[in-house]
Design a protein around this motif. Structure first.
Motif, PDB file in Angstrom:
ATOM      1  N   ALA A  18       0.866  -1.184   0.000  1.00  0.00           N
ATOM      2  CA  ALA A  18       0.000   0.000   0.000  1.00  0.00           C
ATOM      3  C   ALA A  18       0.896   1.225   0.000  1.00  0.00           C
ATOM      4  N   ALA A  19       1.468   1.513  -1.161  1.00  0.00           N
ATOM      5  CA  ALA A  19       2.478   2.558  -1.261  1.00  0.00           C
ATOM      6  C   ALA A  19       1.860   3.942  -1.182  1.00  0.00           C
ATOM      7  N   GLN A  20       2.693   4.898  -0.773  1.00  0.00           N
ATOM      8  CA  GLN A  20       2.290   6.301  -0.691  1.00  0.00           C
ATOM      9  C   GLN A  20       3.190   7.117  -1.632  1.00  0.00           C
ATOM     10  N   TYR A  21       2.564   7.978  -2.384  1.00  0.00           N
ATOM     11  CA  TYR A  21       3.283   8.828  -3.321  1.00  0.00           C
ATOM     12  C   TYR A  21       4.248   9.760  -2.583  1.00  0.00           C
ATOM     13  N   ASN A  29       8.678   9.499 -22.650  1.00  0.00           N
ATOM     14  CA  ASN A  29       7.466   8.678 -22.677  1.00  0.00           C
ATOM     15  C   ASN A  29       7.104   8.100 -21.323  1.00  0.00           C
ATOM     16  N   SER A  30       7.919   8.362 -20.306  1.00  0.00           N
ATOM     17  CA  SER A  30       7.712   7.714 -19.017  1.00  0.00           C
ATOM     18  C   SER A  30       7.499   8.726 -17.906  1.00  0.00           C
ATOM     19  N   LEU A  31       6.580   8.370 -17.014  1.00  0.00           N
ATOM     20  CA  LEU A  31       6.414   9.097 -15.758  1.00  0.00           C
ATOM     21  C   LEU A  31       6.981   8.225 -14.656  1.00  0.00           C
ATOM     22  N   LEU A  32       7.999   8.751 -13.965  1.00  0.00           N
ATOM     23  CA  LEU A  32       8.640   8.017 -12.875  1.00  0.00           C
ATOM     24  C   LEU A  32       8.078   8.519 -11.563  1.00  0.00           C
ATOM     25  N   LEU A  33       7.525   7.587 -10.796  1.00  0.00           N
ATOM     26  CA  LEU A  33       6.915   7.918  -9.517  1.00  0.00           C
ATOM     27  C   LEU A  33       7.732   7.294  -8.394  1.00  0.00           C
ATOM     28  N   GLN A  34       8.158   8.116  -7.457  1.00  0.00           N
ATOM     29  CA  GLN A  34       8.856   7.620  -6.279  1.00  0.00           C
ATOM     30  C   GLN A  34       7.843   7.468  -5.151  1.00  0.00           C
ATOM     31  N   THR A  35       7.855   6.299  -4.515  1.00  0.00           N
ATOM     32  CA  THR A  35       6.947   6.047  -3.411  1.00  0.00           C
ATOM     33  C   THR A  35       7.750   5.649  -2.188  1.00  0.00           C
ATOM     34  N   ASP A  36       7.064   5.455  -1.079  1.00  0.00           N
ATOM     35  CA  ASP A  36       7.767   5.052   0.139  1.00  0.00           C
ATOM     36  C   ASP A  36       8.172   3.577   0.108  1.00  0.00           C
ATOM     37  N   ALA A  37       7.767   2.854  -0.977  1.00  0.00           N
ATOM     38  CA  ALA A  37       8.120   1.442  -1.069  1.00  0.00           C
ATOM     39  C   ALA A  37       8.965   1.128  -2.297  1.00  0.00           C
ATOM     40  N   LYS A  95      -5.230   8.056 -14.297  1.00  0.00           N
ATOM     41  CA  LYS A  95      -5.405   8.837 -13.081  1.00  0.00           C
ATOM     42  C   LYS A  95      -4.677   8.124 -11.953  1.00  0.00           C
ATOM     43  N   ILE A  96      -3.820   8.867 -11.241  1.00  0.00           N
ATOM     44  CA  ILE A  96      -2.957   8.291 -10.221  1.00  0.00           C
ATOM     45  C   ILE A  96      -3.359   8.865  -8.869  1.00  0.00           C
ATOM     46  N   ASN A  97      -3.991   8.043  -8.065  1.00  0.00           N
ATOM     47  CA  ASN A  97      -4.320   8.461  -6.698  1.00  0.00           C
ATOM     48  C   ASN A  97      -3.047   8.383  -5.862  1.00  0.00           C
ATOM     49  N   LYS A  98      -2.782   9.406  -5.050  1.00  0.00           N
ATOM     50  CA  LYS A  98      -1.508   9.477  -4.340  1.00  0.00           C
ATOM     51  C   LYS A  98      -1.470   8.646  -3.065  1.00  0.00           C
ATOM     52  N   ALA A  99      -2.540   8.639  -2.293  1.00  0.00           N
ATOM     53  CA  ALA A  99      -2.500   7.965  -0.993  1.00  0.00           C
ATOM     54  C   ALA A  99      -3.834   7.253  -0.720  1.00  0.00           C
ATOM     55  N   PRO A 100      -3.845   5.931  -0.808  1.00  0.00           N
ATOM     56  CA  PRO A 100      -2.733   5.083  -1.246  1.00  0.00           C
ATOM     57  C   PRO A 100      -2.587   5.134  -2.764  1.00  0.00           C
ATOM     58  N   LEU A 101      -1.429   4.721  -3.249  1.00  0.00           N
ATOM     59  CA  LEU A 101      -1.165   4.741  -4.682  1.00  0.00           C
ATOM     60  C   LEU A 101      -2.106   3.783  -5.394  1.00  0.00           C
ATOM     61  N   GLN A 102      -2.815   4.304  -6.379  1.00  0.00           N
ATOM     62  CA  GLN A 102      -3.774   3.485  -7.119  1.00  0.00           C
ATOM     63  C   GLN A 102      -3.977   4.099  -8.493  1.00  0.00           C
ATOM     64  N   GLN A 117      -6.629  -3.067  -5.622  1.00  0.00           N
ATOM     65  CA  GLN A 117      -5.600  -2.797  -4.619  1.00  0.00           C
ATOM     66  C   GLN A 117      -4.302  -2.421  -5.310  1.00  0.00           C
ATOM     67  N   GLY A 118      -4.233  -2.797  -6.576  1.00  0.00           N
ATOM     68  CA  GLY A 118      -3.005  -2.552  -7.304  1.00  0.00           C
ATOM     69  C   GLY A 118      -1.997  -3.640  -7.007  1.00  0.00           C
ATOM     70  N   TYR A 119      -0.748  -3.262  -6.937  1.00  0.00           N
ATOM     71  CA  TYR A 119       0.321  -4.228  -6.692  1.00  0.00           C
ATOM     72  C   TYR A 119       0.247  -4.742  -5.258  1.00  0.00           C
ATOM     73  N   PHE A 120       0.475  -6.054  -5.109  1.00  0.00           N
ATOM     74  CA  PHE A 120       0.522  -6.630  -3.766  1.00  0.00           C
ATOM     75  C   PHE A 120       1.663  -7.639  -3.710  1.00  0.00           C
ATOM     76  N   GLN A 121       2.088  -7.922  -2.518  1.00  0.00           N
ATOM     77  CA  GLN A 121       3.094  -8.958  -2.282  1.00  0.00           C
ATOM     78  C   GLN A 121       2.872  -9.532  -0.897  1.00  0.00           C
ATOM     79  N   HIS A 122       3.028 -10.829  -0.779  1.00  0.00           N
ATOM     80  CA  HIS A 122       2.892 -11.461   0.529  1.00  0.00           C
ATOM     81  C   HIS A 122       3.634 -12.790   0.513  1.00  0.00           C
ATOM     82  N   GLN A 123       3.846 -13.333   1.697  1.00  0.00           N
ATOM     83  CA  GLN A 123       4.633 -14.550   1.839  1.00  0.00           C
ATOM     84  C   GLN A 123       3.728 -15.755   2.008  1.00  0.00           C
ATOM     85  N   GLN A 124       3.916 -16.724   1.099  1.00  0.00           N
ATOM     86  CA  GLN A 124       3.321 -18.033   1.289  1.00  0.00           C
ATOM     87  C   GLN A 124       4.496 -19.007   1.338  1.00  0.00           C
ATOM     88  N   GLN A 125       4.379 -20.143   0.654  1.00  0.00           N
ATOM     89  CA  GLN A 125       5.525 -21.041   0.579  1.00  0.00           C
ATOM     90  C   GLN A 125       6.649 -20.372  -0.217  1.00  0.00           C
TER      91      GLN A 125
END
Length: 803
Positions: A18-21, A29-37, A95-102, A117-125
């Motif tokens: 759940a990144a924050q802008y 051609n690119s928009l580079l967005l820096q987030t807290d993650a 359209k880029i929502n800043k908080a949370p990034l979406q 939710q956009g991008y997610f990551q979690h630990q399974q096996q």
């Protein structure tokens, strides 16, 4: 270094992303967005195509195997508000929502897709990451690769892992060629650009959520927009690459089975076709070319001289007879094979975690796997292909390339087995294609493979639908499988005609029906286990004579079919096309999986039940004529079409031009010097146009070099006068200076009073016999309502008037 990269892939995260802008920068051609993650880049490749590439800190990223296009110059507008950013091209707005990034994607004012939710990551096996998107209420989803689930895959969850399904029939959720991509009825295409083992959940777990996930790989996706489904395909294949134009011979008939055991047997089957005057262009040799039986020899990849004592002479003799030879190869090298030590010494075999060549058991024996991702593996493997091509082998058949067995602890040059599994066949095809173009620049490569990834089509990959059961159940899903793959660039997907696996006794009706359907699929290749012959020449005379006109039709349609191949190479348009292309506002047509368009002109409905005397066909609108008896149909209803064992429903659209050539026994002898141009007239069509592409059938990049000819056909009904205009442009080696053209006008209700060509009167003769032996004449057949006009077509533009 290889193990260090592997260890990076095991870094796992417990929390959802759940990144924050924090900041942004527009760079070309690119928009580079820096987030807290970490960083997110939004890159426009076209006005209608944008990639979202999330790069969380500490997460290993593999390269994109799918994207081949360099970003084009796209004018972007960026606006910032307190809580959002808006990035827009002429075709798409993000359209880029800043908080949370979406992220949300719009075409004009219409919302196409939004991250749930956009991008997610979690630990399974293993570390899982991916994306979640919101689905709209009535949205239909096509794609996912080879599955037998129905055309609309919404509500299904399935693995993204290429895996063999031996003997499948009417249901399969996991098969040889998965694609992490969908096409939506909301007019967008979404590609999860990830080669790793994963899963697609298209509203199965949560009705309103679409989720893609994988064990590592690349954390990016691409959104493609368009105003129509063909435009979506055009934009997508511009991004991922288009199928190169194949050699003309690939559209002919193949003799293929599992398999021909000796040189004498291979020569004999070709001779059998020639004796019976059944056209043939290719011979496919399965694994017996390098070993006397199934087990213990895989990896030899050299002629078994006991069975094939003179391979070079055999290849030369077959080539002189118009036969192109294709050999099966596999990426497995058995420890019992003659090349095992050679492959180990060359460091061509993928290692295990201990750094030693990884070995494991599977059906064919104890084996290792060539690492097609390593320079050493590619170099060793290519030298084998190069030697075979120098001997005269015309095509490559890559089998078991999922790979069929792929232990998790196999280490490849760029990642572990599960990270790169779905890109294995893709990388293999890339290796063969790229080296063929470099070392054999005068040859169009032929590469038939069972598995690949998005973008594999740009390497000329010709996939097939795997080891289908030899049954009516096996025949039923073949249209669905072909249409589902064709939407994503794989225009040459085809089935083993007649069915491959099982079948204790020969089912004559099933065999006939499958091969009749095959006339209107991209590759005409009967193939099966040998206990029932797949080649028609080994069946009774009634079977042969029933199928003879169908195989002849395949060859007579070469001008039409080769033009479909040309169109595919230019726009990605599949040769087999779904009915919903005809009416994009009709969601019911999306579900149609039993019939399809063959190009623009034909509507085909294969017979998939025994004993049928009529067959239901869904009409897509407009006017259609039965190819066999001229019966006229119109509307959007479902009609029952009478059939016999000699016919299946084949309809031709009113206003269609269908060019056909003289029958030949091999495409080596093909010529468009004598051409028959069919036009299907109807009062509902006031004007129409068509085209035909011609070149020498073999020169690579003929289109780019300008070594081709385009024949264009136009029709106009001008107050009862039918005007046909013929135009020709371009040039290539061997092009006819003139053509004997016979224009056949179907559904001509009355004898014309006047016919002229460029103002010169054309005689209307009363008998067909006189028409056949004369030039620049016409003949009207009242029984069939066909008008035939024969002319000598020399000029760049000629006009035929009929009234």
């Amino acid at each position: 270094m290889r193990l260090f990269l592997i260890l990076l892939s095991f870094v796992c995260y417990n929390a959802a992303y759940a990144a924050q802008y924090q900041a942004h920068q527009l760079d070309g051609n690119s928009l580079l967005l820096q987030t807290d993650a970490g960083q997110l880049s939004l890159t426009f490749y076209q006005n209608d195509v944008v990639e979202a590439f999330y790069q969380p800190e500490g997460v290993k990223q593999l390269p994109s195997f799918s994207i081949s296009q360099q970003p084009a110059a796209v004018a972007l507008q960026l606006n910032e508000a307190a809580d959002s950013l808006t990035l827009a091209s002429d075709g798409l707005t993000v359209k880029i929502n800043k908080a949370p990034l979406q992220l949300s994607y719009y075409r004009g004012d219409k919302l196409l897709l939004a991250e749930e939710q956009g991008y997610f990551q979690h630990q399974q096996q293993n570390m899982q990451h991916g994306f979640r998107f919101a689905l709209s209420k009535d949205e239909q989803l096509l794609g996912g690769g080879q599955r037998v689930l129905g055309m609309d895959r919404r509500g299904h969850k399935f693995p993204l892992y290429n895996k063999a399904h031996y003997g499948y029939s009417t249901q399969s959720s996991q098969m040889y060629f998965s694609l992490p991509a969908i096409m939506s009825s909301n007019k967008y295409l979404l590609l999860f650009d990830n080669s790793a083992k994963g899963e697609a959940d298209l509203g199965a777990t949560d009705t309103d959520v679409m989720q893609f996930s994988a064990e590592g790989g690349r954390s990016s996706y691409v959104l493609v927009a368009g105003d129509s489904y063909p435009q979506l395909i055009n934009n997508y294949t511009a991004l991922t690459g288009r199928q190169p134009l194949p050699a003309r011979w690939t559209l002919g008939n193949y003799a293929s089975r599992f398999g021909y055991r000796t040189e004498a047997e291979a020569r004999a089957v070709v001779q059998k076709f020639r004796q019976l005057k059944l056209p043939l262009d290719a011979l496919v040799l399965d694994l017996y070319w390098f070993g006397p039986d199934i087990k213990g020899h895989m990896g030899n990849l050299a002629w078994d001289h006991n069975a094939f004592p003179q391979p070079e002479k055999m290849l030369a003799d077959l080539s002189a007879d118009g036969i192109n030879t294709i050999l099966v190869t596999e990426p497995f090298v058995l420890t019992s094979s003659k090349r095992w030590q050679e492959a180990v010494a060359a460091e061509a075999i993928a290692p295990g975690l201990d750094g030693k060549p990884k070995t494991f058991d599977f059906y064919f024996g104890n084996t290792g796997l060539v690492d097609v991702f390593s320079a050493q593996g590619q170099s060793w493997f290519w030298q084998i292909y190069k030697g075979l091509a120098e001997q005269g082998v015309a095509g490559v058949w890559g089998d078991l390339g999922e790979p069929e067995v792929h232990p998790d602890d196999t280490v490849h040059a760029i990642g572990m087995a599960n990270e790169v599994h779905n890109a294995f066949g893709h990388q293999w095809a890339d290796m063969v294609y790229s080296n063929m173009r470099r070392d054999f620049p005068a040859q169009r490569p032929f590469i038939m493979m069972r598995a690949g990834a998005p973008g594999s089509q740009r390497f000329g990959m010709v996939p097939w639908t795997g080891d289908v059961e030899r049954s009516w159940g096996g025949l039923k899903p073949q249209v669905e499988l072909a249409l589902s793959m064709g939407l994503f660039g794989f225009g040459y997907i085809h089935s083993d005609l007649g069915g491959f696996a099982g079948g204790e006794q020969f089912d004559k009706e099933l065999y006939i029906r499958w091969l009749q359907y095959g006339v209107f699929q991209p590759v005409y290749r009967p193939h099966a286990q040998e206990h029932i012959a797949p080649e028609m020449v080994f069946h009774d005379s009634d079977t042969i004579e029933t199928l003879r006109p169908w195989l002849n039709m395949r060859y007579q349609l070469l001008p039409y079919n080769y033009t479909l191949a040309y169109q595919n190479s230019q726009s990605g348009m599949p040769l087999m096309r779904p009915l919903f292309f005809a009416d994009e506002q009709n969601p019911a047509l999306i579900e149609e999986k039993n019939s399809y368009f063959w190009g623009d002109a034909f509507l085909v409905a294969p017979i998939t039940e025994p004993g049928a005397t009529s067959w239901p066909v869904q009409l897509p609108g407009g006017v259609w004529f039965d190819y066999f008896n001229g019966q006229r149909y119109a509307g959007t209803n479902r009609v029952d079409i009478p059939i016999s064992i000699n016919t299946i429903p084949v309809l031709v659209k009113a206003g269609s031009f269908v060019p056909m050539a003289e029958l030949v026994q091999s495409t080596r002898d093909y010529s468009s010097k004598k051409l028959t141009l069919h036009y299907y007239a109807d009062a509902s069509v006031e004007c129409a146009k068509g085209e035909m592409y011609e070149d020498d059938g073999k020169t690579p990049e003929a289109i780019a070099k300008g070594e081709f000819e385009l024949l264009n056909f136009y029709y106009l009904n001008d107050n009862g006068t039918q005007k046909f205009e013929l135009r020709r442009s371009g040039n290539y080696s061997g092009m006819p200076d003139s053509r004997e053209l016979t224009l056949v006008v179907h559904n001509q209700s009355a004898t014309p009073s006047h016919i002229s060509v460029d103002g010169r009167y054309v005689q209307l003769v009363p008998q067909q016999a006189r028409f056949n032996r004369m030039q620049n004449v016409a003949w009207y057949d009242k029984a069939t309502k066909q008008l035939k006009v024969k002319i000598d077509w020399q000029a760049e533009k000629q006009q035929i008037l009929i009234r």
